[in-house]
Design an enzyme around this catalytic site. Sequence first.
Site, PDB file in Angstrom:
ATOM      1  N   TYR A  53       0.775  -1.211  -0.087  1.00  0.00           N
ATOM      2  CA  TYR A  53      -0.074   0.084  -0.148  1.00  0.00           C
ATOM      3  C   TYR A  53       0.909   1.253  -0.024  1.00  0.00           C
ATOM      4  CZ  TYR A  53      -3.836  -2.762   1.364  1.00  0.00           C
ATOM      5  OH  TYR A  53      -4.923  -3.735   1.326  1.00  0.00           O
ATOM      6  N   SER A 233     -13.887  -4.635   0.888  1.00  0.00           N
ATOM      7  CA  SER A 233     -14.544  -4.087   0.011  1.00  0.00           C
ATOM      8  C   SER A 233     -16.185  -4.127   0.450  1.00  0.00           C
ATOM      9  CB  SER A 233     -14.475  -4.547  -1.532  1.00  0.00           C
ATOM     10  OG  SER A 233     -13.325  -3.883  -1.965  1.00  0.00           O
ATOM     11  N   LEU A 235     -18.387  -2.161   0.699  1.00  0.00           N
ATOM     12  CA  LEU A 235     -19.147  -1.012  -0.031  1.00  0.00           C
ATOM     13  C   LEU A 235     -19.181  -1.186  -1.562  1.00  0.00           C
ATOM     14  CD1 LEU A 235     -18.875   2.005   2.227  1.00  0.00           C
ATOM     15  CD2 LEU A 235     -20.780   0.539   1.967  1.00  0.00           C
ATOM     16  N   GLY A 238     -17.555   1.479  -3.349  1.00  0.00           N
ATOM     17  CA  GLY A 238     -18.171   2.893  -2.986  1.00  0.00           C
ATOM     18  C   GLY A 238     -19.545   2.771  -3.978  1.00  0.00           C
ATOM     19  N   LEU A 240     -22.195   0.866  -3.579  1.00  0.00           N
ATOM     20  CA  LEU A 240     -23.210   0.380  -2.638  1.00  0.00           C
ATOM     21  C   LEU A 240     -23.618   1.669  -1.749  1.00  0.00           C
ATOM     22  CD1 LEU A 240     -22.230  -3.300  -1.924  1.00  0.00           C
ATOM     23  CD2 LEU A 240     -24.515  -2.439  -3.118  1.00  0.00           C
ATOM     24  N   THR A 241     -22.597   2.878  -1.743  1.00  0.00           N
ATOM     25  CA  THR A 241     -23.283   3.858  -1.208  1.00  0.00           C
ATOM     26  C   THR A 241     -24.419   4.729  -1.726  1.00  0.00           C
ATOM     27  OG1 THR A 241     -21.674   5.388  -2.495  1.00  0.00           O
ATOM     28  CG2 THR A 241     -20.902   4.298  -0.299  1.00  0.00           C
ATOM     29  N   GLY A 242     -24.504   4.222  -3.056  1.00  0.00           N
ATOM     30  CA  GLY A 242     -25.450   4.960  -4.134  1.00  0.00           C
ATOM     31  C   GLY A 242     -25.187   6.146  -4.653  1.00  0.00           C
ATOM     32  N   LYS A 243     -23.900   6.525  -4.693  1.00  0.00           N
ATOM     33  CA  LYS A 243     -23.405   7.816  -4.963  1.00  0.00           C
ATOM     34  C   LYS A 243     -23.076   7.585  -6.551  1.00  0.00           C
ATOM     35  CE  LYS A 243     -18.240   6.927  -3.971  1.00  0.00           C
ATOM     36  NZ  LYS A 243     -17.413   7.281  -3.030  1.00  0.00           N
TER      37      LYS A 243
END
Length: 346
Positions: A53, A233, A235, A238, A240-243
């Site tokens: 990382y 993961s 989400l 990301g 599944l945040t709906g953004k």
Amino acid sequence: MKYNQLGDSDLKVSEICLGTMTYGQQNTIEEAHQQLDYAIAQGVNFIDTAEMYPVPPRGETQGKTEAYIGEWLKKQQRDQLIVATKIAGPGRPINWLRGGNIKIDHNNIKQAVDDSLKRLQTDYIDLYQIHWPDRYVPTFGQTEYKPELERETVAISEQLAAFADVIKAGKVRYLGLSNETPWGVTKFVHVAKKLGLPKVISIQNAYNLLNRVFDSALAEVSHYTNVGLLAYSPLGFGLLTGKYTEDKKPENTRLSLFQGFGQRYLKQNVNEAVAAYVEIAKKHNLQPTQLALAFVRSRWFVSSTIIGATSLQQLQENIDSVNVVLNPEILAELDAVHTRYPNPAP
């Protein structure tokens, strides 16, 4: 915050684990330390990182994440925290790490552990994980095993013997796997028992509403071997945040910043499944983020859910999800969507 026993170890990990792979790329050291301070104040005692990382992995930034954590960790009460990191393996084009020779063998394990300890500014690592198998397996969105892609590999017995050395030296407490298969987990457990070598206590694989592959064979293995899932993961990058369902696409996200990243989330039926899950959240007056994280936490085989955030606000929302418990009605609605769109992002 609840705490779960991790496999056959004496580690009790918070149900939320702080993932850190953005530190050194999308997050500055000041932002990283702010996130770490906040997470610990909320009861999180589990921090996950890797020698590779931040991501995307580059020679210029490799090790920055551990170094950022190390500057913070040296000021903390070390025995109150559970720190996990990972050793990279062959099969990915990481020519800048140890000269490109990154087999999971004795020399590389010793070097990788020592380097991580130095960057983390600590005497020991609580959980040391193989980031992905030394042998060939389909990973990161690949779904088909192809025997013709098999390569020379370090025997699992040799890998475990090398890990036994760093555990005996007091540098590592426990061993875990990541991006593993049912065969791999079973083999590691069997070889360890047969030869009296360290048993793996955890597996860190992707798991979310769009990717429930763990539900079948790996869940059975987890049950019989007592190897808990550290779900990454949760989400779905990301989604599944709906953004991403809004007309205006968000900026400064991994999917917008890094071309070719997160290919598994660009597949058929992903958007349709996300839209259906977002509707369930709205119906029950929940944020999509709360719904997605609460679902992962609800699974019996999940020991901890790894969250990552690029902003403190995102981190606060993610951690606040521990206050949400999904009732049987909501879980049934989620299963119905899963039946309609099974694992669109495996």
